[in-house]
Design a protein around this motif. Structure first.
Motif, PDB file in Angstrom:
ATOM      1  N   MET A 115     -42.633  20.834 -37.460  1.00 48.86           N
ATOM      2  CA  MET A 115     -42.864  19.408 -37.705  1.00 48.86           C
ATOM      3  C   MET A 115     -42.485  19.014 -39.124  1.00 48.86           C
ATOM      4  SD  MET A 115     -46.466  17.364 -37.337  1.00 48.86           S
ATOM      5  CE  MET A 115     -46.616  15.607 -37.704  1.00 48.86           C
ATOM      6  N   THR A 116     -42.789  19.846 -40.076  1.00 47.86           N
ATOM      7  CA  THR A 116     -42.534  19.519 -41.482  1.00 47.86           C
ATOM      8  C   THR A 116     -41.114  19.882 -41.923  1.00 47.86           C
ATOM      9  OG1 THR A 116     -43.556  21.627 -42.110  1.00 47.86           O
ATOM     10  CG2 THR A 116     -44.955  19.686 -42.143  1.00 47.86           C
ATOM     11  N   SER A 117     -40.296  20.357 -40.970  1.00 52.11           N
ATOM     12  CA  SER A 117     -38.887  20.601 -41.256  1.00 52.11           C
ATOM     13  C   SER A 117     -38.068  19.427 -40.738  1.00 52.11           C
ATOM     14  CB  SER A 117     -38.432  21.915 -40.596  1.00 52.11           C
ATOM     15  OG  SER A 117     -38.318  21.744 -39.184  1.00 52.11           O
ATOM     16  N   GLU A 118     -36.767  19.518 -40.848  1.00 51.93           N
ATOM     17  CA  GLU A 118     -35.889  18.454 -40.345  1.00 51.93           C
ATOM     18  C   GLU A 118     -34.988  18.959 -39.225  1.00 51.93           C
ATOM     19  OE1 GLU A 118     -36.002  15.316 -40.954  1.00 51.93           O
ATOM     20  OE2 GLU A 118     -37.574  15.483 -42.473  1.00 51.93           O
ATOM     21  N   GLU A 119     -35.265  20.129 -38.708  1.00 49.38           N
ATOM     22  CA  GLU A 119     -34.467  20.676 -37.619  1.00 49.38           C
ATOM     23  C   GLU A 119     -34.639  19.827 -36.361  1.00 49.38           C
ATOM     24  OE1 GLU A 119     -34.031  24.896 -35.145  1.00 49.38           O
ATOM     25  OE2 GLU A 119     -35.365  24.735 -36.882  1.00 49.38           O
ATOM     26  N   MET A 120     -33.551  19.604 -35.648  1.00 47.17           N
ATOM     27  CA  MET A 120     -33.585  18.766 -34.455  1.00 47.17           C
ATOM     28  C   MET A 120     -33.574  19.619 -33.193  1.00 47.17           C
ATOM     29  SD  MET A 120     -33.842  15.767 -35.667  1.00 47.17           S
ATOM     30  CE  MET A 120     -33.597  14.773 -34.195  1.00 47.17           C
ATOM     31  N   THR A 121     -34.241  19.100 -32.152  1.00 42.81           N
ATOM     32  CA  THR A 121     -34.269  19.766 -30.860  1.00 42.81           C
ATOM     33  C   THR A 121     -34.616  18.730 -29.801  1.00 42.81           C
ATOM     34  OG1 THR A 121     -35.185  21.642 -29.630  1.00 42.81           O
ATOM     35  CG2 THR A 121     -36.722  20.368 -30.979  1.00 42.81           C
ATOM     36  N   THR A 122     -34.674  19.148 -28.566  1.00 43.55           N
ATOM     37  CA  THR A 122     -35.069  18.241 -27.494  1.00 43.55           C
ATOM     38  C   THR A 122     -36.502  17.764 -27.727  1.00 43.55           C
ATOM     39  OG1 THR A 122     -33.649  19.388 -25.910  1.00 43.55           O
ATOM     40  CG2 THR A 122     -35.412  18.011 -25.012  1.00 43.55           C
ATOM     41  N   GLY A 123     -36.687  16.451 -27.745  1.00 45.77           N
ATOM     42  CA  GLY A 123     -38.014  15.889 -27.982  1.00 45.77           C
ATOM     43  C   GLY A 123     -38.259  15.460 -29.407  1.00 45.77           C
ATOM     44  N   SER A 124     -37.357  15.809 -30.334  1.00 51.50           N
ATOM     45  CA  SER A 124     -37.531  15.388 -31.724  1.00 51.50           C
ATOM     46  C   SER A 124     -36.731  14.120 -31.985  1.00 51.50           C
ATOM     47  CB  SER A 124     -37.089  16.498 -32.694  1.00 51.50           C
ATOM     48  OG  SER A 124     -35.721  16.810 -32.497  1.00 51.50           O
ATOM     49  N   VAL A 125     -37.096  13.402 -33.045  1.00 51.50           N
ATOM     50  CA  VAL A 125     -36.419  12.151 -33.402  1.00 51.50           C
ATOM     51  C   VAL A 125     -36.182  12.126 -34.907  1.00 51.50           C
ATOM     52  CG1 VAL A 125     -37.414  10.838 -31.495  1.00 51.50           C
ATOM     53  CG2 VAL A 125     -38.614  10.921 -33.679  1.00 51.50           C
ATOM     54  N   ARG A 126     -35.306  11.234 -35.323  1.00 53.59           N
ATOM     55  CA  ARG A 126     -35.055  11.030 -36.747  1.00 53.59           C
ATOM     56  C   ARG A 126     -35.740   9.752 -37.201  1.00 53.59           C
ATOM     57  NH1 ARG A 126     -31.420  14.606 -38.625  1.00 53.59           N
ATOM     58  NH2 ARG A 126     -29.901  15.523 -37.176  1.00 53.59           N
ATOM     59  N   ALA A 127     -36.325   9.793 -38.381  1.00 58.93           N
ATOM     60  CA  ALA A 127     -36.960   8.611 -38.964  1.00 58.93           C
ATOM     61  C   ALA A 127     -36.975   8.798 -40.470  1.00 58.93           C
ATOM     62  CB  ALA A 127     -38.378   8.433 -38.429  1.00 58.93           C
ATOM     63  N   SER A 128     -37.067   7.693 -41.194  1.00 61.34           N
ATOM     64  CA  SER A 128     -37.121   7.767 -42.654  1.00 61.34           C
ATOM     65  C   SER A 128     -38.500   8.228 -43.106  1.00 61.34           C
ATOM     66  CB  SER A 128     -36.800   6.406 -43.264  1.00 61.34           C
ATOM     67  OG  SER A 128     -37.841   5.477 -42.972  1.00 61.34           O
ATOM     68  N   GLU A 129     -38.581   8.679 -44.322  1.00 57.95           N
ATOM     69  CA  GLU A 129     -39.871   9.095 -44.875  1.00 57.95           C
ATOM     70  C   GLU A 129     -40.848   7.921 -44.895  1.00 57.95           C
ATOM     71  OE1 GLU A 129     -41.685  10.852 -49.096  1.00 57.95           O
ATOM     72  OE2 GLU A 129     -39.585  11.188 -48.577  1.00 57.95           O
ATOM     73  N   HIS A 130     -40.337   6.741 -45.222  1.00 55.15           N
ATOM     74  CA  HIS A 130     -41.191   5.548 -45.252  1.00 55.15           C
ATOM     75  C   HIS A 130     -41.758   5.248 -43.869  1.00 55.15           C
ATOM     76  CE1 HIS A 130     -42.686   1.630 -46.438  1.00 55.15           C
ATOM     77  NE2 HIS A 130     -41.980   1.060 -45.467  1.00 55.15           N
ATOM     78  N   GLU A 131     -40.928   5.337 -42.846  1.00 58.09           N
ATOM     79  CA  GLU A 131     -41.391   5.077 -41.481  1.00 58.09           C
ATOM     80  C   GLU A 131     -42.461   6.084 -41.068  1.00 58.09           C
ATOM     81  OE1 GLU A 131     -37.363   3.153 -39.466  1.00 58.09           O
ATOM     82  OE2 GLU A 131     -37.548   5.333 -39.693  1.00 58.09           O
ATOM     83  N   ARG A 132     -42.276   7.332 -41.425  1.00 59.70           N
ATOM     84  CA  ARG A 132     -43.259   8.360 -41.065  1.00 59.70           C
ATOM     85  C   ARG A 132     -44.586   8.156 -41.798  1.00 59.70           C
ATOM     86  NH1 ARG A 132     -38.949  13.474 -41.077  1.00 59.70           N
ATOM     87  NH2 ARG A 132     -38.029  12.962 -39.034  1.00 59.70           N
ATOM     88  N   LYS A 133     -44.509   7.690 -43.027  1.00 59.49           N
ATOM     89  CA  LYS A 133     -45.739   7.405 -43.774  1.00 59.49           C
ATOM     90  C   LYS A 133     -46.506   6.232 -43.149  1.00 59.49           C
ATOM     91  CE  LYS A 133     -44.443   9.236 -48.311  1.00 59.49           C
ATOM     92  NZ  LYS A 133     -44.175   8.911 -49.750  1.00 59.49           N
TER      93      LYS A 133
END
Length: 278
Positions: A115-133
């Motif tokens: 979760m705390t990495s940026e590796e992508m896989t099935t079920g993961s998404v991309r978002a900015s740090e601001h959005e995650r906060k």
């Protein structure tokens, strides 16, 4: 139905994880089904998820530990698609790579690390740090209200996401069932923070202005007199009203004066022309 081996193994692991939980992780099996585990990951410091409350499930197969569980995270995080099976080396996407020696604590520690990495896989998404906060700030609200739903009906499964999926809109019923003490703490926290139960954002008080202090300062002074932009608009309106009122009262005088001036000028011009001709 869980096999005898799976029941024995998971019972032992529950005793272990209750006595010595991994950092930022708590978990327990459902009272109705030992194969269905619920976990909460608290977002670690110095990450976009800091302070967030991330709830998810592990759905173990009947032959565990010889096969891995399905892993889901229901709370929106900006890292995973909510309530979607995650493709990890420790999940049911890769049964051949699963090590029977791995325990629940191992699985959840691996999930937190991913979760705390940026590796992508099935079920993961991309978002900015601001959005995650921003999502982290609303996790308690999402868990305990079902994303603002006021319905208290039994939770519904999503047919498109398989058994164990949680849909927003259940009024937080499933979370409340599995985490009653945590839910109570969340409700108390939302009251203290004056969180709007419909939106998940703090409720503005009567003393708070919906605009910035700089803009609010342009509106009125404490004594109620107009100032700034308001004064300019108000002053302009007064001037227009005064001008329109004076013209309305004196329009006939103005017209007569204009006509008289025109006649005088016309005569002067005519007299000048006659003198020149003579």
């Amino acid at each position: 139905m869980a096999s005898l081996a799976a029941t024995k193994r998971l019972t032992k692991e529950y005793a272990t994880i209750s006595k010595s939980p991994p950092p930022y992780i708590v978990a327990h099996p459902s009272e109705c089904n030992i194969l269905e585990w619920h976990y909460i990951i608290t977002g670690p410091p110095d990450t976009p998820y800091e302070g967030g409350q991330y709830w998810g499930t592990l759905l173990f197969p009947h032959d565990y530990p010889f096969a891995p569980p399905a892993i889901r995270m229901h709370t929106p995080s900006g890292r995973f698609q909510p309530s979607t099976r995650l493709c990890l080396s420790i999940s049911d996407f890769h049964p051949k790579s699963f090590n029977p020696a791995w325990e629940v604590s191992t699985i959840l520690t691996g999930l937190l690390s991913f979760m705390t990495s940026e590796e992508m896989t099935t079920g993961s998404v991309r978002a900015s740090e601001h959005e995650r906060k921003l999502l982290a700030q609303r996790t308690r609200w999402w868990n305990s209200t079902g994303a603002g739903s006021k319905a208290l009906a039994a939770p519904q499964n999503s047919n498109t996401r398989g058994i164990g999926a949680i849909k927003s809109g259940d009024g937080g019923a499933k979370f409340r069932l599995e985490w009653p003490e945590v839910d109570e703490e969340n409700i108390k926290w939302m009251k203290e923070k004056k969180i709007n139960l419909t939106t998940g954002f703090p409720t503005a008080t009567a003393s708070q202005s919906p605009c910035s202090p700089e803009v609010a300062g342009l509106r009125r002074r404490p004594n109620g007199s107009a100032t700034g932009v308001g004064a300019v608009v108000q002053g302009g309106q007064v001037a227009r009203d005064a001008s329109q009122s004076w013209l309305g009262r004196n329009k006939w005088k103005i017209m007569l004066a204009t006509l008289f001036a025109y006649i005088i000028v016309a005569r002067m011009v005519g007299d000048g022309t006659a003198t020149t001709s003579a």
